[in-house]
Structure formats: structure tokens, C-alpha cells
Scaffold this active site. Structure first.
Site, mmCIF file in Angstrom:
data_model
loop_
_atom_site.group_PDB
_atom_site.id
_atom_site.type_symbol
_atom_site.label_atom_id
_atom_site.label_comp_id
_atom_site.label_asym_id
_atom_site.label_seq_id
_atom_site.Cartn_x
_atom_site.Cartn_y
_atom_site.Cartn_z
ATOM 1 N N ASP A 139 -14.192 -3.751 -2.309
ATOM 2 C CA ASP A 139 -14.065 -3.554 -0.861
ATOM 3 C C ASP A 139 -15.458 -3.740 -0.262
ATOM 4 O O ASP A 139 -16.372 -2.980 -0.593
ATOM 5 C CB ASP A 139 -13.575 -2.136 -0.547
ATOM 6 C CG ASP A 139 -12.149 -1.891 -1.048
ATOM 7 O OD1 ASP A 139 -11.418 -2.876 -1.255
ATOM 8 O OD2 ASP A 139 -11.789 -0.715 -1.228
ATOM 9 N N ASP B 40 0.886 -1.162 0.000
ATOM 10 C CA ASP B 40 0.000 0.000 0.000
ATOM 11 C C ASP B 40 0.922 1.208 0.000
ATOM 12 O O ASP B 40 1.652 1.414 0.971
ATOM 13 C CB ASP B 40 -0.879 0.011 1.252
ATOM 14 C CG ASP B 40 -1.853 -1.161 1.264
ATOM 15 O OD1 ASP B 40 -2.705 -1.218 0.377
ATOM 16 O OD2 ASP B 40 -1.730 -2.024 2.152
#
Lengths: 257, 205
Positions: free
Chosen positions: A131, A12
Site C-alpha cells: 500500500d 474487501d
């Protein structure tokens, strides 16, 4: 012997650094993306995922340079995601050396986008990133959230996964992240993983929640995932890729050792 | 110094092929190109491909590259990768039926399975069904990275590598100066780089 299940370390990246947060907040620095990617390649990772979590317009060039630097030295598949909105964005990432591009929120605002991208670039390089948060226990239901989990969309995650992957121009893979589990180290949301894996015909990457190596095996054996993604357990040196593969293999899962 | 032409016709990520060959062969000139003259005068040709076969064949025809590939197939080391293997065959059932280059005899078919995920994506083993110089230094049943929904079904004896995914299919095919793989050596770490190095050094008898 047949197809191996994959372990995918995830970077990330925020402002040019690999970071890891808990449920998308409380961010902790884990280092330089290029160095980290190289380390995972040498350690036997099966793929690398690079998620640009800044995804601002200014950050875009930095990301492209970083993807180029990784692709110069890393000879395993590289997936890049974060802020991908158009064919132009996909083209830029592929030209920089990405092998697959993950599309998340933009597919929700523009549901025809995935088909367009698959038609232009081929399903093999388009990943639909989802998500999801659980919104009901009985019957179990998961809904898609955007903007780091803040915005509900009202879209059912399992139905969406099917819709985005079906047909000749559907996405070639699903990157499925549980926002309930992300960063809390209690394991994948196995109910969600199983529901999506059984509903779609393409490979599913389970993501969000890995705290120990048994969680990786559970993602495959109980969740039916084709690949497992993890970040912090590898970044902060708790476990190596080799240890993860050994545990999974001992659990009867075919791995590339 | 050799000149290695990687045929670039705008389909898929050919940059990674270039990067991997430059890595194993830093002294050679490795060019992404659709320039026919360059391709025809190069020492070796790499023919990659990704996406859908109909689109690939269309662009190859528009750029007038099919003759250059056939010429390479007749006279110099040629490495086909992924769709670059499939396009060497006569015909593929993709896109409602697409004619290939008919350099190898046979067809390309879709994986038919209710239980297996398609595309076939990830690291699978390749059994070396015939000896070949390009397998040197690579263990039998080594794993390579693949991503594809169609597979080659040769009718002539060209198979040199086989992979199982529901069925046994031809994952590497060779004849004379041609070698073609369904998997991605440029994405298959050490063994993939070794195969590319073998290709760069391949002296065809």
C-alpha cells in the site's frame, strides 16, 4: 495468441460482508462474499481476491469458513489476504482452498517473512501486497503506509517491491495499491504502477482507483500492469466483467473472452 | 463408484484439485492421500505438485511414494498437474539440478527472458498438437490458468499440447495411460473442469 491480462474483482470483507470504502473509511455494504464470488466466477472473472479487512483474531475462523465455501464452488484462482502473519496463517488459508496468499504489513515488521514463506510454500502462492502513497512529485517517490494508510514506514515502495520479489525465494506477484487513489474512482496511480512494473521481474496487479473501464486499459497500456483489480465498479453493478473485457480487448489488450 | 487417489504429500494446495474432481464426479470417492496401499488399489491417480521440485522429490522419497507413482504410470489412468508434470521427466535444472521420476524422457528448464515476467502466471492458450480423448469437448487454443517458472522439454514424442510464452513449450504431455498438464485444470473454470471430467471417464485402450 499468448498470455492474457487478467481482471480481478476484489472482495474487501469486513465481519463476513463484502464492503467498499473510500480511502479505507466510509464503508458501504455490497453483500455476501460467497454469493458475490460465485457470480464473478460465472461472469468470467480471471481470478478473485478476498481481503479480510477485519483481520481480528476472532474473525479468523469466519474467514477460513468463507474461503472454504468459496473454494467449493469457484474454480478460478483465489487469493486471500488480510492479517497474514506467519506460516501457520498461510497454511490455514491454503488448506481452506486459497491458491495464493497476500502478505502486507507483516512483511514490514519481519522482512525475512516473505523468503521463509516462499521457501516453505513456493513463490507461486505468495503475493507481496504493497500500500503506497506518493510523497514527492519531483522526483516522483512513493512510500509504504500501513494500518489503512495512517502509518508511514519511511520505506520506498519501488525499492521494497524489488527487494521482496528478487531471488529464488522472492514473492511470485505484487499486489500494488495506491492509497491516494483508492476508492476515489479517478484511475490507477499510473506513475507508481509503471515504476514498480518496470522494476520487478514478477507480475504486478494494479489496484486502487478504478472508476471506469478505460482506467483498466490504462493500467495495462500506460502502467504496464499484468492484471487489474477493481471492486466497487463491479459490486454495485455499474459494469460487468464482460463489458470490461470487451473494452480492454478493443483497446488491443489480449484478454480471455 | 471409482476410487480416485490424489497424491497428497504436503506440497501446495491440493484441496482445490479434490474439490474440482468432486464437483465433476460427485459419485466417486476422491481422497487426498499418501497411503501407498490406497494409491496402489485405486482406479485412477492424480499427481499434483506446487512449490519447488527439490522439496517435492525429497518428500516423495521420504514417504516412499515414487514406486507407487511409477506403478500407476504403468497400469492405470494417471494425471500429472503442474510440478506433477515436471517430475515425470528425467531431470530439472531447478534447485541446482534435481532428478525426476524418468517416466518421460527429457528435461525441465527455466524460462530465460529479459522482457517477460517470470513466473508465467495467468490464462494462456493451449494448442492441441495431437488428438487425445482428454481434449474432447475443449476447443483448440482454449485458455487455461498456469503459474510456473520452469517448463518441460521432452526429448521423446509425448507432447499433446503446446503454449507460447517467449518460446513454444510443452504444456501437455501424454503416453498410454498417462496424461500430464503444466496448467491447473482445477483453476481453469469450464474448460479445466471438462478436462477433469474427461480424465475421470477416460477408458484407456
Amino acid at each position: 495468441m499468448g498470455l492474457a491480462k487478467r481482471i480481478i474483482p476484489c472482495l474487501d470483507v469486513h465481519d463476513g460482508r463484502v464492503v467498499k470504502g473510500v480511502q479505507f473509511v466510509d464503508i458501504r455494504d455490497a453483500g455476501d462474499p460467497v454469493e458475490i464470488a460465485k457470480k464473478y466466477d460465472e461472469a468470467g472473472a480471471d481470478e478473485i481476491t478476498f481481503l479480510d479487512i477485519t483481520a481480528s483474531h476472532e474473525g479468523r475462523d469466519t474467514t477460513i469458513h468463507m474461503v472454504e465455501a468459496i473454494a467449493d464452488q469457484v474454480f478460478i484462482p483465489l487469493t486471500v489476504g488480510g492479517g497474514i502473519r506467519s506460516a501457520k496463517d498461510v497454511r490455514a488459508m491454503l488448506n481452506a482452498g486459497a491458491d495464493k496468499v497476500a502478505v502486507n504489513s507483516a512483511s514490514i515488521h519481519n522482512p525475512g517473512l516473505i523468503n521463509e514463506l516462499c521457501e516453505e510454500f513456493g513463490s507461486q502462492c505468495i503475493v507481496i501486497a504493497i500500500d503506497a502513497k506518493q510523497v514527492s512529485q519531483d522526483p516522483p517517490k512513493w512510500e509504504i503506509f500501513t494500518h489503512g494508510g495512517r502509518n508511514p514506514t519511511g520505506i520506498d515502495a519501488v525499492e521494497w517491491a524489488v527487494k521482496m520479489t528478487e531471488g529464488e525465494n522472492g514473492a511470485g506477484e505484487v499486489l500494488l495499491t495506491s492509497m491516494d487513489q483508492d476508492g476515489v474512482k479517478k484511475g490507477f496511480d499510473l506513475g507508481l504502477t509503471k515504476a514498480v512494473s518496470e522494476a520487478v521481474k514478477v507480475p504486478v496487479i494494479a489496484s486502487g482507483g478504478v472508476g471506469n473501464l478505460k482506467h483498466l486499459s490504462d493500467g495495462v497500456l500506460k502502467g504496464g500492469a499484468d492484471a487489474v483489480l477493481a471492486a466497487s465498479i463491479f459490486h454495485f453493478g455499474e459494469y460487468t466483467i464482460a463489458e470490461a473485457k470487451k473494452v480492454m480487448q478493443d483497446d488491443g489488450i489480449e484478454m480471455r473472452i | 463408484m471409482q476410487r480416485i487417489a490424489i497424491i497428497d504429500y504436503g506440497m501446495g494446495n491440493v484441496r482445490s484439485v479434490q474439490k474440482a474432481i468432486e464437483f465433476v464426479s460427485p459419485d466417486d470417492e476422491v481422497l487426498l492421500t499418501h497411503d501407498r496401499t490406497y494409491i496402489e488399489n485405486s482406479d485412477r491417480v492424480v499427481f499434483p505438485g506446487q512449490g519447488a521440485i527439490g522439496g517435492c522429490m525429497k518428500v516423495l522419497n521420504e514417504l516412499d511414494l515414487t514406486e507407487s507413482i511409477k506403478q500407476a504410470a504403468n497400469e492405470k489412468p494417471l494425471l500429472g498437474i503442474c510440478l506433477g508434470l515436471q517430475m515425470l521427466f528425467d531431470w530439472s535444472e531447478e534447485n541446482g539440478g534435481t532428478d525426476g521420476l524418468s517416466i518421460f524422457e527429457g528435461t525441465v528448464n527455466h524460462f530465460q527472458s529479459n522482457s517477460l515476467k517470470v513466473p508465467h502466471m495467468g490464462w494462456n492458450t493451449v494448442r492441441q498438437t495431437k488428438e487425445h480423448q482428454l481434449w474432447e469437448g475443449i476447443n483448440d487454443n482454449a485458455r487455461f490458468y498456469s503459474v510456473h517458472s520452469y517448463y518441460a522439454n521432452p526429448s521423446a514424442d509425448v507432447e499433446v499440447g503446446s503454449t507460447n510464452y517467449g518460446i513454444d513449450f510443452c504444456s501437455a504431455a501424454a503416453r498410454g495411460n498417462i496424461f500430464a498438464v503444466q496448467f491447473h485444470p482445477e483453476k481453469s473454470q469450464r474448460d479445466g473442469l471438462k478436462l477433469l471430467e474427461n480424465f475421470v471417464n477416460w477408458q484407456v485402450n
